[in-house]
Design a protein around this motif. Sequence first.
Motif, PDB file in Angstrom:
ATOM      1  N   VAL A  74       0.620  -1.197  -0.401  1.00 16.22           N
ATOM      2  CA  VAL A  74      -0.223  -0.124   0.089  1.00 16.22           C
ATOM      3  C   VAL A  74       1.136   1.504   0.112  1.00 16.22           C
ATOM      4  O   VAL A  74       2.002   1.172   0.405  1.00 16.22           O
ATOM      5  CB  VAL A  74      -0.873   0.137   0.972  1.00 16.22           C
ATOM      6  N   ASP A  75      -0.085   2.321  -0.498  1.00 19.06           N
ATOM      7  CA  ASP A  75       0.870   4.101  -0.227  1.00 19.06           C
ATOM      8  C   ASP A  75       0.230   3.707   0.803  1.00 19.06           C
ATOM      9  O   ASP A  75      -0.241   4.197   1.394  1.00 19.06           O
ATOM     10  CB  ASP A  75       0.162   4.719  -1.080  1.00 19.06           C
ATOM     11  N   LEU A  76       1.751   3.988   1.512  1.00 22.14           N
ATOM     12  CA  LEU A  76       1.948   4.157   3.920  1.00 22.14           C
ATOM     13  C   LEU A  76       1.893   5.559   3.665  1.00 22.14           C
ATOM     14  O   LEU A  76       1.192   5.149   4.797  1.00 22.14           O
ATOM     15  CB  LEU A  76       2.971   4.381   3.649  1.00 22.14           C
ATOM     16  N   GLN A  77       2.028   6.426   3.388  1.00 22.24           N
ATOM     17  CA  GLN A  77       1.107   7.557   3.029  1.00 22.24           C
ATOM     18  C   GLN A  77      -0.254   7.678   3.292  1.00 22.24           C
ATOM     19  O   GLN A  77      -0.765   8.452   3.647  1.00 22.24           O
ATOM     20  CB  GLN A  77       1.818   8.912   2.025  1.00 22.24           C
ATOM     21  N   HIS A  78      -0.348   6.776   2.516  1.00 16.36           N
ATOM     22  CA  HIS A  78      -1.815   7.008   2.377  1.00 16.36           C
ATOM     23  C   HIS A  78      -2.644   6.532   3.508  1.00 16.36           C
ATOM     24  O   HIS A  78      -3.700   7.002   4.229  1.00 16.36           O
ATOM     25  CB  HIS A  78      -2.411   6.210   1.055  1.00 16.36           C
ATOM     26  N   LEU A  79      -2.516   5.409   4.263  1.00 17.87           N
ATOM     27  CA  LEU A  79      -2.769   5.273   5.038  1.00 17.87           C
ATOM     28  C   LEU A  79      -2.303   5.748   6.925  1.00 17.87           C
ATOM     29  O   LEU A  79      -3.458   5.339   7.304  1.00 17.87           O
ATOM     30  CB  LEU A  79      -1.673   3.604   5.385  1.00 17.87           C
ATOM     31  N   THR A  80      -1.359   6.004   6.556  1.00 17.68           N
ATOM     32  CA  THR A  80      -1.049   6.910   7.727  1.00 17.68           C
ATOM     33  C   THR A  80      -1.613   8.406   7.302  1.00 17.68           C
ATOM     34  O   THR A  80      -3.135   8.749   9.299  1.00 17.68           O
ATOM     35  CB  THR A  80       0.768   7.554   7.510  1.00 17.68           C
ATOM     36  N   VAL A  81      -2.032   9.280   6.683  1.00 13.20           N
ATOM     37  CA  VAL A  81      -3.568   9.994   6.682  1.00 13.20           C
ATOM     38  C   VAL A  81      -4.558   9.730   7.415  1.00 13.20           C
ATOM     39  O   VAL A  81      -5.235  10.301   7.471  1.00 13.20           O
ATOM     40  CB  VAL A  81      -3.503  10.679   5.854  1.00 13.20           C
ATOM     41  N   LEU A  82      -4.696   8.166   6.454  1.00 17.67           N
ATOM     42  CA  LEU A  82      -6.784   7.861   6.522  1.00 17.67           C
ATOM     43  C   LEU A  82      -6.333   7.200   8.366  1.00 17.67           C
ATOM     44  O   LEU A  82      -7.533   7.896   8.679  1.00 17.67           O
ATOM     45  CB  LEU A  82      -6.355   6.427   6.523  1.00 17.67           C
ATOM     46  N   ASN A  83      -5.419   7.078   9.190  1.00 16.78           N
ATOM     47  CA  ASN A  83      -5.522   6.517  10.391  1.00 16.78           C
ATOM     48  C   ASN A  83      -6.292   7.920  11.530  1.00 16.78           C
ATOM     49  O   ASN A  83      -7.471   7.924  12.256  1.00 16.78           O
ATOM     50  CB  ASN A  83      -4.577   6.850  10.746  1.00 16.78           C
TER      51      ASN A  83
END
Length: 400
Positions: A74-83
Motif C-alpha cells: 500500500v501507499d504508506l502515506q495514504h495509510l497514515t493519513v487515513l488513520n
Amino acid sequence: MHPHIENLVRLADKPTRTIIGLMSGTSMDGLDVALCDVTGFGSNTAITVRHFKTCAYPKGYQQRVREVFAKRQVDLQHLTVLNPWIGKLHGQLVNECLAQWQVSAEDIDVIASHGQTVFHCPQKQHQLPDYPNATLQIGDGCHVAVTTGILTVSDFRQKHVAAGGEGAPLAAYGDYLYFSSEHENRVLLNLGGIANITYLGKGAAMGDTVCADIGPSNTMLDAYVQHYFAPKYFDKDSELAMQGSVSRALLKALLAHPYLAHPMPKTTGPEVFNLDFLRACQTQSSTLALQHVDVLATLTEFCACSVAEQLNSLALEHGNVSVYASGGGLHNPLLMARINERLSADVKVYSLGNLGIDPDAKEAVLFALLANETLAGRPISMSHNSAMPNVSMGKISFPD
C-alpha cells in the motif's frame, strides 16, 4: 490524583454507565452507532440499547479505504493519513447522532470505538516464524475523543494479540456475558463480511466458549457486485443471485480451501477470501465464462454450505442448538433460505431480535460491553482457552 484518573474511578463506581459503541465492519457499509446504558459488569451485566443508527459514510469513503484494505502493498502515506481522518469522521458521525437523538455529550460516559480493520494477519496466515499474530485497525481513538469531547476506549484487538490471541473474533467475550443460557445450547451467528460464530453451551463456563470465523459471508459477494454491477454496492434482496444457477464445479473448488477444514477456534478475513481467490477457483474449475449472476448464486451457496456444515457439526457433537443470527447476511433472503435448507433437524435458526437486541446493532453493542469491562470489570477469565486470553482490552484516550 490527576482529574482524569479521578474520573475513571468515578466511572468504575457508577451503577450504570452510558456508553456509545461504534462498529465499522469489513463490508464498510456504514458506521454502526449504539447508545447503551450498561449496568454492572461480568456475569451481572445488563444492557439497554436506547438508540441505534447505521450512519452512511460520505461518498468516497469505501474507495479511500479500499486503497489499503486487505492489501500487502500500500501507499504508506495514504495509510497514515487515513488513520486520523477516519477517527475524526467517526467522531463527527457520533456528534450528528447525539444531535439527532437530542442527547448531550456530557451525558455520555465513554465511546467504545472498534475502528476500521484494514489488515488481519494471524501467524498461520503470514507463516513468518519470527513474527507474532497481527491485526490492524485504523481510526485513531484520540481523534474520536477530541472530536466528540468524550472519553474513548479503542484499539481493542491489540491486547488480545499481545496476550497470545489472534485478535479475532472478539465476539465471544460479549456473547457470553450477555447471551449465555442455562436452558439451551446457543450459537450466535454473525453474517457480516466474514461469517463467525460463538458457541455457548447450556450452563457452560466462560472458558468453554468457542468462537471462530467460518469463512466468507458478504465480503466476496459485495466485492463481486461492486466490481461487475457498479454503482450497486451489494445484491439487495438477492435480486441478482436469484437470477443465476449454482455452478457445481466452481462450488467444489471454493469448498476445497483448506481453511474450511481447520478446527475451531480460527480466524480469517478478506486477505484470504477475495476476488483473487475466486478467480483462481474459476481458473482451476474452467468456469471463467460463467454469467455474473451464476457466480453470485455460487458464492451464496458457498457461504451457505460452510455455515450449515459448521452448525450441523456442532449439533452432532452437542445435541440441539438454537442459532441466533445477526449481520448483513440476515437480510439476504437467498442466503438464509439456503442455510436453512442445509441444516439438520437439530438446528433451529432465529433472528437475534428474539433475544432482545437489534441484529444490526449487535457488533456495536458488544464493543460497548468490552469498554464497560475495561472501565468497571475484571480481566475476563478464559484461562484454559489459549485462543481467548484472560485480558482487559482497549486503550483509553482522554478528550483533553
